[in-house]
Design a protein around this motif. Structure first.
Motif, PDB file in Angstrom:
ATOM      1  N   ARG A   1      11.434-115.994 -39.587  1.00 44.57           N
ATOM      2  CA  ARG A   1      10.491-116.873 -40.294  1.00 44.57           C
ATOM      3  C   ARG A   1      10.455-118.267 -39.646  1.00 44.57           C
ATOM      4  O   ARG A   1       9.418-118.899 -39.519  1.00 44.57           O
ATOM      5  CB  ARG A   1      10.977-116.996 -41.752  1.00 44.57           C
ATOM      6  CG  ARG A   1      10.194-117.940 -42.614  1.00 44.57           C
ATOM      7  CD  ARG A   1       8.936-117.304 -43.130  1.00 44.57           C
ATOM      8  NE  ARG A   1       8.197-118.195 -44.009  1.00 44.57           N
ATOM      9  CZ  ARG A   1       6.949-117.966 -44.361  1.00 44.57           C
ATOM     10  NH1 ARG A   1       6.305-116.896 -43.923  1.00 44.57           N
ATOM     11  NH2 ARG A   1       6.318-118.783 -45.154  1.00 44.57           N
TER      12      ARG A   1
ATOM     13  N   GLY B   1      11.150-112.681 -41.017  1.00 44.34           N
ATOM     14  CA  GLY B   1      11.967-113.205 -42.116  1.00 44.34           C
ATOM     15  C   GLY B   1      12.066-112.166 -43.209  1.00 44.34           C
ATOM     16  O   GLY B   1      11.630-111.014 -43.046  1.00 44.34           O
TER      17      GLY B   1
ATOM     18  N   ILE C   1      18.587-110.852 -46.777  1.00 36.89           N
ATOM     19  CA  ILE C   1      19.771-111.648 -46.443  1.00 36.89           C
ATOM     20  C   ILE C   1      20.577-112.066 -47.675  1.00 36.89           C
ATOM     21  O   ILE C   1      21.792-111.927 -47.707  1.00 36.89           O
ATOM     22  CB  ILE C   1      19.309-112.859 -45.595  1.00 36.89           C
ATOM     23  CG1 ILE C   1      20.394-113.875 -45.353  1.00 36.89           C
ATOM     24  CG2 ILE C   1      18.146-113.564 -46.180  1.00 36.89           C
ATOM     25  CD1 ILE C   1      19.922-114.993 -44.407  1.00 36.89           C
ATOM     26  N   ARG C   2      19.901-112.543 -48.703  1.00 37.36           N
ATOM     27  CA  ARG C   2      20.655-113.064 -49.854  1.00 37.36           C
ATOM     28  C   ARG C   2      21.085-111.937 -50.796  1.00 37.36           C
ATOM     29  O   ARG C   2      22.191-111.968 -51.332  1.00 37.36           O
ATOM     30  CB  ARG C   2      19.837-114.104 -50.613  1.00 37.36           C
ATOM     31  CG  ARG C   2      19.326-115.240 -49.744  1.00 37.36           C
ATOM     32  CD  ARG C   2      20.410-115.989 -48.983  1.00 37.36           C
ATOM     33  NE  ARG C   2      19.842-116.993 -48.080  1.00 37.36           N
ATOM     34  CZ  ARG C   2      20.525-117.644 -47.150  1.00 37.36           C
ATOM     35  NH1 ARG C   2      21.800-117.382 -46.938  1.00 37.36           N
ATOM     36  NH2 ARG C   2      19.927-118.540 -46.389  1.00 37.36           N
TER      37      ARG C   2
END
Ligand SMILES: CC(=O)N[C@H]1[C@@H](OP(=O)(O)OP(=O)(O)OC[C@H]2O[C@@H](n3ccc(=O)[nH]c3=O)[C@H](O)[C@@H]2O)O[C@H](CO)[C@@H](O)[C@@H]1O
Ligand SMILES: C=C(OP(=O)(O)O)C(=O)O
Length: 435
Positions: free
Chosen positions: A98, A121, A389-390
């Protein structure tokens, strides 16, 4: 290259953990090196996939990249190669993250043209770029989008400052417009600007390079354009999303952890938001000390109603920590509503937590109600795939607290944002292997 983590959970961890340099700051700062032909030295750069990809893109664009040591690089953009930027190779490289979108503002300001594939992203819902392009067009750029190739281009003989009212306080959008405005003619004012610490860091770095930006930290930035920017040095802040994640990890695993050098003054509402879940944490110098806690109890609102935690542009709570709040709530005493307002596909990972025994009702794509288990029945280990990712890190924390073995596939998603996460977790006692 993707991979898999094998985790044996249920262990208490103990010790000190130091947050890496901030991923999302690094992505902004690295793009800014294009604004000058002089050397820019950047320290505390996290060694993570997204950042390394961006450094490779800069190198392929012709920027001279010198590694001085771990996380310490010097960049010099004194000659660049637009053949690469217009190539098929860049269409693939730029689309992998991103942050690459923030190359556009500097490229346009310095060279009068800019190109970019639709950036990548996290796949966490629609991620539009309208704010970026509206701002750059208002400064005088001509915009073109090739729908077949998903390729954006901007051209401008010159950029002229003006008053720009952003339709939303986009973080990367504001960064792009600020960087372009720094080299535009005359005064730009950006209202409804994003103002999070990483953007403040970018503005401060640009000022050290000779830019003239005021209003830093507010949602009205004033930028007096200059004709030339010089080199500088910059050091990245610690990553606030990592800091929040380690607070959550300590609570879930009943561990005593000290998070070192957190830059407390830049954490905004993050510490108090975790305190609302009943987690004890103390500021100790510039560290955060979290004692081992058998239980933590979610607060209610003053009128007795169920606590809601939702995201908002800074100084609100960052959306990047809501998945951690959600996972930590699964073992709290009490109930909470997690409301992810910004992104519509970031809560689906709760299915996995439900498989592990968590009590969660996914109300709709934006809201989940969690009824905490009060550490009375641990989550069960399972096999899962990291979706983003999170959420990936949230699942990792769930696995570290769970009884038995868990397998997490697609850890490339975690490696995008967390440096040597397995090594650092092992150092505080976690049983985690990369297999
Ligand atoms: C590389 C990088 O830095 N990525 C971060 C950056 O992404 P990014 O800059 O892409 O995110 P934006 O700030 O543009 O917006 C994120 C989402 O929130 C929505 N939105 C935004 C502002 C607003 O006032 N109202 C609103 O609804 C947008 O429509 C979008 O869906 O900021 C996001 C929001 O903090 C973080 O999750 C990302 O980790
Ligand atoms: C959403 C995130 O990253 P990106 O914007 O790079 O996809 C994030 O850092 O949580």
């Amino acid at each position: 290259m993707s991979g898999t983590f094998q985790i044996r959970g249920g262990k208490r961890l103990q010790g000190e953990i130091t947050p890496q340099g901030a991923k999302n700051e690094a992505l902004q700062i690295l793009c800014a090196v294009l604004l000058t032909d002089e050397e820019v030295r950047i320290k505390n750069i996290p060694d993570i996939h997204d950042v390394n990809r961006l450094i490779e893109i800069l190198g392929d664009f012709g920027v001279k990249v010198t590694k001085n040591g771990h996380g310490d690089f010097t960049f010099k953009a004194d000659s660049v190669n637009f053949d690469y930027i217009k190539s098929e190779e860049f269409k693939k490289d730029g689309a992998k993250l991103r942050g690459s979108i923030m190359l556009m503002g500097p490229m346009l300001a310095r060279y009068g043209e800019a190109y970019m594939p639709t950036p990548g992203g996290d796949k966490i819902g629609r991620r539009r770029l309208d704010t970026h392009f509206q701002g750059l067009v208002e400064l005088g750029a001509e915009f073109n989008y090739d729908e077949e190739e998903y390729f954006y281009s901007l051209k401008a003989k010159e950029l002229n400052g003006k008053f720009i009212l952003l339709e939303e306080a986009s973080v990367t959008g504001t960064a792009n417009i600020v960087m372009a405005a720094a080299l535009a003619k005359g005064k730009t004012r950006i209202y409804n600007a994003a103002c999070e610490p990483y953007l403040q860091q970018l503005c401060k770095m640009l000022n050290r390079m000779g830019a003239n930006i005021s209003g830093i930290g507010s949602n009205l930035l004033t930028i007096e354009g200059v004709t030339h920017l010089n080199g500088t040095e910059h050091t990245m802040l610690p990553d606030m999303v990592e800091i929040g994640s380690w607070i959550g990890l300590a609570a879930m695993t009943k561990s005593e952890i000290t998070i070192k050098n957190v830059n407390w003054n830049q954490l905004g509402v993050i510490p108090n938001t975790f305190r609302k879940l009943g987690i004890q944490l103390e500021q100790s110098g510039d560290d955060i000390y979290i004692p081992s806690q058998e239980h933590y109890k979610i607060q209610k609102f003053i009128d007795g109603s169920i606590l809601t935690i939702s995201d908002a542009p800074w100084p609100g709570f960052t959306p990047d920590l809501l998945s951690i709040i959600l996972v930590v709530a699964t073992q709290a005493k009490g109930s909470i509503l997690v409301h992810q307002k910004m992104f519509e596909s970031r809560l689906f990972f709760v299915d996995k937590l439900i498989d592990m025994g968590a009590q969660i009702i996914l109300c709709d794509p934006h809201r989940a109600t969690v009824i905490g288990l009060n550490q009375e029945s641990p989550l069960r280990g399972t096999t899962m795939v990291s979706p983003d990712i999170r959420a990936g890190n949230a699942l990792l924390i769930a696995a570290l607290s769970a009884e038995g073995k868990s397998i997490i596939h697609n850890i490339e998603q975690i490696d995008r944002g967390y440096e040597n996460i397995d090594g650092r977790l092992k150092a505080i006692g976690a049983d985690i292997e990369r297999i």
